[in-house]
Design a protein around this motif. Structure first.
Motif, PDB file in Angstrom:
ATOM      1  N   GLY B 770     -18.112  52.198 -43.171  1.00  0.00           N
ATOM      2  CA  GLY B 770     -18.565  53.486 -42.638  1.00  0.00           C
ATOM      3  C   GLY B 770     -17.444  54.170 -41.873  1.00  0.00           C
ATOM      4  O   GLY B 770     -16.441  53.543 -41.520  1.00  0.00           O
ATOM      5  N   PRO B 771     -17.624  55.460 -41.608  1.00  0.00           N
ATOM      6  CA  PRO B 771     -16.570  56.202 -40.908  1.00  0.00           C
ATOM      7  C   PRO B 771     -16.257  55.618 -39.528  1.00  0.00           C
ATOM      8  O   PRO B 771     -15.137  55.788 -39.038  1.00  0.00           O
ATOM      9  CB  PRO B 771     -17.136  57.626 -40.816  1.00  0.00           C
ATOM     10  CG  PRO B 771     -18.550  57.567 -41.275  1.00  0.00           C
ATOM     11  CD  PRO B 771     -18.738  56.321 -42.052  1.00  0.00           C
ATOM     12  N   ASN B 772     -17.187  54.943 -38.885  1.00  0.00           N
ATOM     13  CA  ASN B 772     -16.925  54.382 -37.558  1.00  0.00           C
ATOM     14  C   ASN B 772     -16.575  52.903 -37.594  1.00  0.00           C
ATOM     15  O   ASN B 772     -16.544  52.237 -36.552  1.00  0.00           O
ATOM     16  CB  ASN B 772     -18.140  54.597 -36.647  1.00  0.00           C
ATOM     17  CG  ASN B 772     -18.266  56.059 -36.245  1.00  0.00           C
ATOM     18  OD1 ASN B 772     -17.250  56.736 -36.041  1.00  0.00           O
ATOM     19  ND2 ASN B 772     -19.496  56.551 -36.173  1.00  0.00           N
ATOM     20  N   ALA B 773     -16.328  52.357 -38.775  1.00  0.00           N
ATOM     21  CA  ALA B 773     -16.097  50.914 -38.896  1.00  0.00           C
ATOM     22  C   ALA B 773     -14.930  50.467 -38.013  1.00  0.00           C
ATOM     23  O   ALA B 773     -15.005  49.449 -37.322  1.00  0.00           O
ATOM     24  CB  ALA B 773     -15.837  50.546 -40.350  1.00  0.00           C
ATOM     25  N   ARG B 774     -13.848  51.227 -38.036  1.00  0.00           N
ATOM     26  CA  ARG B 774     -12.683  50.819 -37.250  1.00  0.00           C
ATOM     27  C   ARG B 774     -13.011  50.821 -35.763  1.00  0.00           C
ATOM     28  O   ARG B 774     -12.645  49.895 -35.034  1.00  0.00           O
ATOM     29  CB  ARG B 774     -11.507  51.739 -37.534  1.00  0.00           C
ATOM     30  CG  ARG B 774     -10.260  51.333 -36.735  1.00  0.00           C
ATOM     31  CD  ARG B 774      -9.049  52.176 -37.043  1.00  0.00           C
ATOM     32  NE  ARG B 774      -8.556  51.980 -38.385  1.00  0.00           N
ATOM     33  CZ  ARG B 774      -8.797  52.794 -39.408  1.00  0.00           C
ATOM     34  NH1 ARG B 774      -9.531  53.865 -39.241  1.00  0.00           N
ATOM     35  NH2 ARG B 774      -8.308  52.532 -40.598  1.00  0.00           N
ATOM     36  N   GLU B 775     -13.732  51.847 -35.306  1.00  0.00           N
ATOM     37  CA  GLU B 775     -14.066  51.944 -33.889  1.00  0.00           C
ATOM     38  C   GLU B 775     -14.926  50.760 -33.444  1.00  0.00           C
ATOM     39  O   GLU B 775     -14.809  50.268 -32.330  1.00  0.00           O
ATOM     40  CB  GLU B 775     -14.809  53.251 -33.592  1.00  0.00           C
ATOM     41  CG  GLU B 775     -13.913  54.473 -33.502  1.00  0.00           C
ATOM     42  CD  GLU B 775     -13.276  54.825 -34.829  1.00  0.00           C
ATOM     43  OE1 GLU B 775     -13.928  54.615 -35.877  1.00  0.00           O
ATOM     44  OE2 GLU B 775     -12.109  55.265 -34.842  1.00  0.00           O
ATOM     45  N   VAL B 776     -15.791  50.317 -34.335  1.00  0.00           N
ATOM     46  CA  VAL B 776     -16.660  49.185 -33.988  1.00  0.00           C
ATOM     47  C   VAL B 776     -15.858  47.893 -33.940  1.00  0.00           C
ATOM     48  O   VAL B 776     -16.007  47.077 -33.026  1.00  0.00           O
ATOM     49  CB  VAL B 776     -17.807  49.058 -35.010  1.00  0.00           C
ATOM     50  CG1 VAL B 776     -18.599  47.768 -34.774  1.00  0.00           C
ATOM     51  CG2 VAL B 776     -18.718  50.272 -34.933  1.00  0.00           C
ATOM     52  N   LEU B 777     -14.952  47.710 -34.902  1.00  0.00           N
ATOM     53  CA  LEU B 777     -14.282  46.418 -35.050  1.00  0.00           C
ATOM     54  C   LEU B 777     -13.083  46.260 -34.101  1.00  0.00           C
ATOM     55  O   LEU B 777     -12.874  45.181 -33.516  1.00  0.00           O
ATOM     56  CB  LEU B 777     -13.817  46.249 -36.508  1.00  0.00           C
ATOM     57  CG  LEU B 777     -13.261  44.878 -36.881  1.00  0.00           C
ATOM     58  CD1 LEU B 777     -14.296  43.783 -36.625  1.00  0.00           C
ATOM     59  CD2 LEU B 777     -12.819  44.867 -38.345  1.00  0.00           C
ATOM     60  N   ALA B 778     -12.322  47.335 -33.934  1.00  0.00           N
ATOM     61  CA  ALA B 778     -11.035  47.235 -33.237  1.00  0.00           C
ATOM     62  C   ALA B 778     -11.133  46.566 -31.866  1.00  0.00           C
ATOM     63  O   ALA B 778     -10.281  45.730 -31.533  1.00  0.00           O
ATOM     64  CB  ALA B 778     -10.400  48.620 -33.141  1.00  0.00           C
ATOM     65  N   PRO B 779     -12.133  46.888 -31.039  1.00  0.00           N
ATOM     66  CA  PRO B 779     -12.168  46.265 -29.701  1.00  0.00           C
ATOM     67  C   PRO B 779     -12.287  44.743 -29.754  1.00  0.00           C
ATOM     68  O   PRO B 779     -11.986  44.073 -28.765  1.00  0.00           O
ATOM     69  CB  PRO B 779     -13.408  46.885 -29.057  1.00  0.00           C
ATOM     70  CG  PRO B 779     -13.743  48.091 -29.855  1.00  0.00           C
ATOM     71  CD  PRO B 779     -13.228  47.849 -31.234  1.00  0.00           C
ATOM     72  N   LEU B 780     -12.718  44.192 -30.876  1.00  0.00           N
ATOM     73  CA  LEU B 780     -12.917  42.743 -30.969  1.00  0.00           C
ATOM     74  C   LEU B 780     -11.689  42.021 -31.504  1.00  0.00           C
ATOM     75  O   LEU B 780     -11.637  40.801 -31.520  1.00  0.00           O
ATOM     76  CB  LEU B 780     -14.109  42.442 -31.901  1.00  0.00           C
ATOM     77  CG  LEU B 780     -15.438  43.102 -31.558  1.00  0.00           C
ATOM     78  CD1 LEU B 780     -16.443  42.885 -32.676  1.00  0.00           C
ATOM     79  CD2 LEU B 780     -15.970  42.546 -30.240  1.00  0.00           C
ATOM     80  N   VAL B 781     -10.721  42.813 -31.996  1.00  0.00           N
ATOM     81  CA  VAL B 781      -9.621  42.224 -32.765  1.00  0.00           C
ATOM     82  C   VAL B 781      -8.417  41.937 -31.886  1.00  0.00           C
ATOM     83  O   VAL B 781      -8.030  42.761 -31.060  1.00  0.00           O
ATOM     84  CB  VAL B 781      -9.218  43.181 -33.917  1.00  0.00           C
ATOM     85  CG1 VAL B 781      -8.011  42.631 -34.674  1.00  0.00           C
ATOM     86  CG2 VAL B 781     -10.396  43.376 -34.859  1.00  0.00           C
ATOM     87  N   GLU B 782      -7.825  40.753 -32.075  1.00  0.00           N
ATOM     88  CA  GLU B 782      -6.568  40.419 -31.418  1.00  0.00           C
ATOM     89  C   GLU B 782      -5.529  40.132 -32.494  1.00  0.00           C
ATOM     90  O   GLU B 782      -5.827  39.461 -33.481  1.00  0.00           O
ATOM     91  CB  GLU B 782      -6.704  39.141 -30.579  1.00  0.00           C
ATOM     92  CG  GLU B 782      -7.633  39.237 -29.396  1.00  0.00           C
ATOM     93  CD  GLU B 782      -7.897  37.830 -28.857  1.00  0.00           C
ATOM     94  OE1 GLU B 782      -6.940  37.170 -28.405  1.00  0.00           O
ATOM     95  OE2 GLU B 782      -9.058  37.392 -28.937  1.00  0.00           O
TER      96      GLU B 782
END
Ligand code: ZN
Lengths: 123, 1000
Positions: B770-782
């Motif tokens: 979805g268009p917000n997929a990056r916004e949802v995932l990025a905070p969890l990614v290291e």
């Protein structure tokens, strides 16, 4: 249900295996040069003999290995089991063995490994 | 005592333990040790059923599992209902309830009996000829009526409450049958220390010894004493397993056999709560000793089917084994010596006995019979019988040496029981099931075992040796040899028996009774008469297999155990040839009827098949997901909120993915780890596109073909290292693809060094789209730069998500920006929860497979197996871009075949209905001209069809002949409801054809 003597695991019930159809069907080495008739025969033409038949089997619910077998389609008896890539025993030879075939594992009696691949020859 | 025909003493029943049972609603008393048949006979009940076709009254013919007539429905309530059960093998227990079959309203007064009066209208083959026309009447009128009138028991309607088990065992020697031959074999094999299994149908060991009074012979130390001692000896041998109440039902290849053990059938329901009802033993034996005895043949004479007419050995068994006098005025009708023993035993028990022997000279036991008071009538036959519900009278005539009737016609003789013996058929069923040959033995006038291609041997009566001495000695030798023991002199078995005089075959007893109503039955169960066999010959049938099917002789629950040889011999006589020239029909498994429950075992309900669940399953279940089966997986189909149906839920899920983001459990995707120095070259041969230059860190979509050029599977494969790839496959195709890769590596390219390992269940796979997929995932990614330029579409990165080591694949099956997060399966639930929490402020939804299907179809992405069916090439799918121009791959030459290059092949197109609200039926056929008369020319079919909230209308994918050139045409799709929908042909990509959203 047949009992099949897997050369790697020993005798197991038929449900552990899958038959891969006729053995010694050579895939033409240069497919792009093969005629339509050659390719048709390679894809679709198969023997269905009454008597000795050479087949491929795989021990799919066991060791996962493929091997060749000669089976008498009349009695369902396995007359020989031999490695992929090895030449089929002659029917005369198999018939001569018929009275005392015993275990068909003799092909592995010497703990043989699959032969080196020879260019121009197909298993 | 109500058991009016019970003898005061003798037999294997316990008179001190009377028990009650019910037959056709009437209560009776029997004894512990009785069968239903012996208990009915003890109460003077001979009438137990109506025949299949003519509804003639029928009685008990045999005393064992070969019984053709006495079929009853055992009805114990609560779903316990067994039709077509032979009363001769039902062990009596307190409260047993059985009902007769094929009668209306009652056995005594059955309206179906009109068929008997009309029988001249019902010869063999009648059904085939009479009910041919009109065709439509068959289903509506003829078949239901025939099935109502003819037929046996009633199929139970409730679920079966009982448990059934399977057991797999191996043994060195399997002995079938525990008569004298089988016992001797099991003892000899057991003493050698071999692993032995002995099976027998009866509740106790002994076989024919259980019914042998000594008249026909005696083994040492006495018939029952021998059986008892053998049972004790066998029980003391640790490697010997004795299975009673167990019928060997099937003999298959390579000495694989099945045996059905009736574990608790002899007990009232519920009395063995920890035990299964039945157990199917699946046995692989090194050698088999067949000691299944012989089955007596009926004589074929007019009126041989009345209740009270039974086999001589059965009459004798009821007296000696069960203490029942089957009649007081007994006529014995025989062509051999064995029936003399029945006559003698019954006379000694107080019956008035006459014996009619077709032979000119009485048998070896003649003087003993006369001494017992039996009236002997040599050279005499029964030409007819009387008695409506039980035989009352027989008509006797004398015959000459040619078998012709001489002298006075049909002298009446009152009798209430008629015992017949036409000789003995060695029970060759198992030998024959094992593909053994049969040889006709003239002295027995029966088939005996010939060559046995499997390691087995038949001994005793089933091998044509009807003597005790032969059974004991042959059995012992066979047991010893089967165990591989040294052939040491056998145990001295003693047996004394009279020498038997030869039998005189008389296949069809002559009769002065003529006309169509004079019926001499060959097959009681199927109501086949000697005349019916003649009809089959008149119709021109010659093969015995055809005659069997035309007349139905030898079919049914008894499989012709008593009738087959008589039928063959009568056919041979009518054809003026020999019995072996006619041949035999095939003996088939199972030997006796087996319950479906026993065959199914545990494989039902939740245990029918493996159920695979993903690490996210429990979460989805708690969220109210509806699941669908995909292969053996349970996949979340859609996630309905309160009040939503599937349609509403899917619309909501679709909208959310396109407008914000959705999370999808893709863990079921097949995953194969492909590694080795030749991994890259291998992929290059297996997929249609180029793999030699795919850099580490990138992914590529691949299409797999069969070598005939047809699409087989697809998926995205990532390059992990130069010699290691992570391949994905369709959910259902995973095992097939792994086997396919292995087959090529092992059989065609053994020179390639590649190893393939299934890692499907190692990974939890979560697709965030979805268009917000990056916004949802990025905070969890290291450890991964999530910027769109740093981490573009069709790349993968490794790092951490929610603290867990992860591989993230930037791929999409929706057309939106997509990330597939792969973490070790055990962390799946944790990471899923973290993504879900992070997505809350963006309005994340969980979506199921239905939404996934809609979203991918809007983009024109095919699903292999839904939009393809094994006859579709990449070119047909409009995917020529994925077929490389250079180099060989599996399917390349196949694609060049002329038929695959035709322009009018079925090709993938999009369809839009004229009515935007109409969702086409998937699988519906497509026609160009809806007014064309039937059969119409079908030019394609709908493969995928959905309602799309994004398009604001319905849409479909289809395969249509020459579809690429039909864009803009109007075609027609007949629907299941009978309407015909007009559709226009469009491009199969309905949304974002430029793919802008993918790269966001
Ligand atoms: Zn194996």
């Amino acid at each position: 249900m047949l009992q099949i003597d897997c050369p790697f695991c020993g005798p197991r019930a038929e449900i552990e295996f899958r038959c891969g159809g006729e053995a010694h069907i050579a895939r033409p080495l240069k497919p792009e040069d093969a005629s339509d008739e050659t390719w048709r025969d390679y894809l679709f033409q198969r023997k269905s003999p009454k008597g000795v038949h050479f087949e491929r089997w795989v021990h799919s619910h066991g060791c996962g290995r493929w091997f060749n077998a000669a089976r008498d389609t009349v009695t369902d008896r396995f007359l020989a089991i031999y490695p992929m890539g090895e030449k089929a025993p002659s029917i005369e030879e198999l018939k001569a063995r018929l009275p005392d075939v015993g275990s068909p594992r003799h092909a592995y009696a010497e703990n043989r490994v699959a032969p080196e691949r020879v260019e121009g020859e197909r298993p | 005592m109500s058991q009016s025909c019970r003898t005061p003493e003798g037999g294997r029943v316990d008179r001190a333990k009377p028990i009650r049972f019910t037959f056709d609603g009437k209560s009776y008393q029997g004894c512990v040790g009785d069968t239903l048949a012996s208990a009915l006979l003890a109460n003077g009940v001979h009438l137990v059923g109506r025949s299949f076709k003519y509804h003639r009254p029928r009685g008990i013919v045999a005393a064992g599992s070969e019984e053709p007539n006495a079929l009853v429905q055992v009805e114990m309530g609560g779903g316990r209902s067994d039709p077509n059960t032979r009363a001769t093998v039902v062990e009596l227990f307190d409260g047993l309830n059985a009902e007769s079959q094929n009668r209306n309203p009652s056995l005594e007064r059955d309206v179906g009996a009109v068929n008997d009066a009309l029988s001249p209208l019902f010869p063999a083959g009648f059904y085939y000829k009479t009910f041919k026309w009109p065709a439509s009447a068959w289903h509506k009128v003829y078949e239901p009526r025939i099935r109502e009138a003819a037929g046996l028991g009633k199929a139970p309607t409730e679920g079966d409450p009982d448990r059934y088990l399977h057991r797999h065992v191996h043994c060195e020697v399997l002995v079938v049958g525990a008569g004298p031959a089988g016992l001797a074999a099991a003892l000899a094999a057991g003493r050698s220390g071999a692993r032995v299994i002995l099976v027998d149908e009866n509740p106790e060991l002994g076989g024919s010894l259980l019914m042998e009074s000594g008249t026909l012979g005696r083994v040492e130390p006495g018939n029952l004493a021998f059986a008892r001692r053998a049972a004790a000896d066998l029980a003391a041998m640790p490697e010997v397993r004795v299975l009673t109440r167990t019928t060997l039902t099937g003999y298959y290849d390579y000495n694989y056999l099945t045996a059905l053990e009736r574990v608790t059938d002899h007990l009232p329901p519920g009395s063995g709560p920890d035990l299964p009802r039945q157990r199917l033993w699946r046995i692989r034996a090194r050698r088999v000793v067949i000691a299944t005895g012989a089955i007596e043949r009926p004589l074929v004479f007019v009126g041989n089917d009345r209740p009270g007419v039974m086999l001589a050995s059965a009459g004798r068994a009821y007296l000696n084994r069960w203490g029942v006098l089957p009649g007081r005025d007994v006529l014995v009708f025989t062509n051999n010596d064995s029936a003399y023993a029945a006559a003698i035993d019954l006379a000694r028990a107080g019956a008035k006995v006459t014996l009619a022997d077709v032979r000119p000279h009485a048998g070896a036991l003649a003087s003993e019979a006369e001494a017992a008071g039996v009236a002997l009538r040599p050279r005499t036959v029964v030409v007819d019988t009387d008695g409506r519900l039980r035989v009352q009278r027989a008509y006797l005539s004398e015959i000459d040496g040619e078998g012709r009737i001489v002298g006075a016609l049909g002298q009446p003789l009152p009798c209430d029981c008629l015992l017949m013996s036409g000789g003995w058929n060695p029970n060759v069923s198992l030998h024959s099931q094992a593909r053994g040959l049969l040889v006709f033995d003239d002295s027995l006038a029966a088939f005996v075992p010939g060559e046995a291609p499997q390691p087995n041997v038949s001994v005793g009566a089933c091998n044509g040796d009807l003597s005790f001495k032969g059974a004991l000695e042959g059995g012992a030798e066979a047991g010893r040899l089967a165990a591989g023991a040294e052939a040491k002199p056998g145990e001295a078995f003693g047996a004394n028996e009279p020498e038997a005089a030869p039998l005189l075959p008389l296949w069809l007893v002559p009769s002065d009774r003529e006309g169509l109503r004079a019926k001499a039955f060959v097959d009681f169960q199927n109501d086949v008469t000697a005349k019916d066999l003649g009809v089959a010959l008149t119709e021109g049938l010659r093969s015995i297999e055809h005659i069997k099917r035309f007349t139905t002789t030898g079919m049914g629950t008894d499989q012709g155990k008593t009738s087959n040889v008589n039928a063959l011999a009568i056919v041979a006589a009518k054809l003026n040839t020999s019995v072996p020239a006619v041949g035999t029909t095939t003996f088939r498994q199972p030997y006796v009827p087996a319950t479906f429950g026993a065959m199914v075992g545990h494989s039902k309900g939740p245990l029918f098949d493996v159920v695979r669940k993903t690490p996210i399953h429990d979460w989805a279940e708690a969220e109210g997901a509806v699941f669908e089966d995909v292969g053996t997986w349970k996949r979340a189909w859609y996630f309905p909120k309160a009040g939503e149906d599937m349609h509403a839920a899917v619309r909501r899920e679709c909208k959310a993915v396109r407008e914000t983001c959705g999370l999808f459990d893709a863990s079921t995707l097949g995953k194969i780890d492909v590694q080795g120095p030749d991994a890259r070259a291998f992929l290059n041969r297996i997929y249609t596109n180029a793999w030699m230059k795919l850099p580490v860190g990138q992914c590529r979509y691949g299409l797999m073909l069969r070598d005939d050029g047809m699409v087989m599977d697809d998926g995205v494969t990532a390059c992990l290292k130069d010699d290691r790839f992570h391949m994905t496959t369709t959910t259902g195709g995973a095992p097939r693809v792994l086997a396919w890769l292995e087959e090529w590596l092992q059989t065609e390219w053994p020179d390639l060094k590649v190893y393939c390992t299934s890692v499907t269940e190692e990974w939890a796979t979560m697709a965030l789209n979805g268009p917000n997929a990056r916004e949802v995932l990025a905070p969890l990614v290291e450890g991964i730069d999530m910027d769109a330029d740093a981490f573009p579409h069709m790349h993968w990165r490794s790092g951490k998500v929610a603290g867990v080591p992860a591989r993230i694949f930037r791929i999409s099956f929706t057309g939106e920006t997509g990330f597939e997060v792969n973490v070790p399966a055990g962390y799946g639930r944790h990471v899923w929860g973290a993504i879900w929490a992070s997505g809350q402020k963006h309005g994340i939804v969980a979506y199921g497979t239905e939404t996934m299907h809609v979203l991918r179809a809007e983009k024109g992405y095919v699903i292999v197996g839904q939009d393809t069916d094994g006859t579709v090439t990449p070119h047909d799918l409009g995917m020529s871009w994925i077929v490389k121009k250079q180099g060989d791959f599996v399917g390349r030459r196949g694609l060049e075949r002329p038929d695959l290059k035709r322009d009018d092949r079925k090709q993938l197109v999009g369809l839009l209905t004229e009515d935007p609200d109409l969702v086409l039926d998937e699988g519906a056929q497509i026609v160009a001209d809806p007014s064309e008369p039937v059969p119409m020319t079908m030019i394609g079919h709908v493969t995928s069809s959905y309602d799309s909230p994004d398009l604001g209308r319905s849409f479909a994918l289809a395969l249509v002949a020459g579809g690429k050139t039909r864009k803009g045409q109007t075609l027609h799709v007949p629907q299941l409801d009978g309407s015909v929908a007009a559709v226009s042909v469009v491009d199969p990509v309905f949304l974002d054809p430029e793919g802008k959203r993918l790269h966001g």
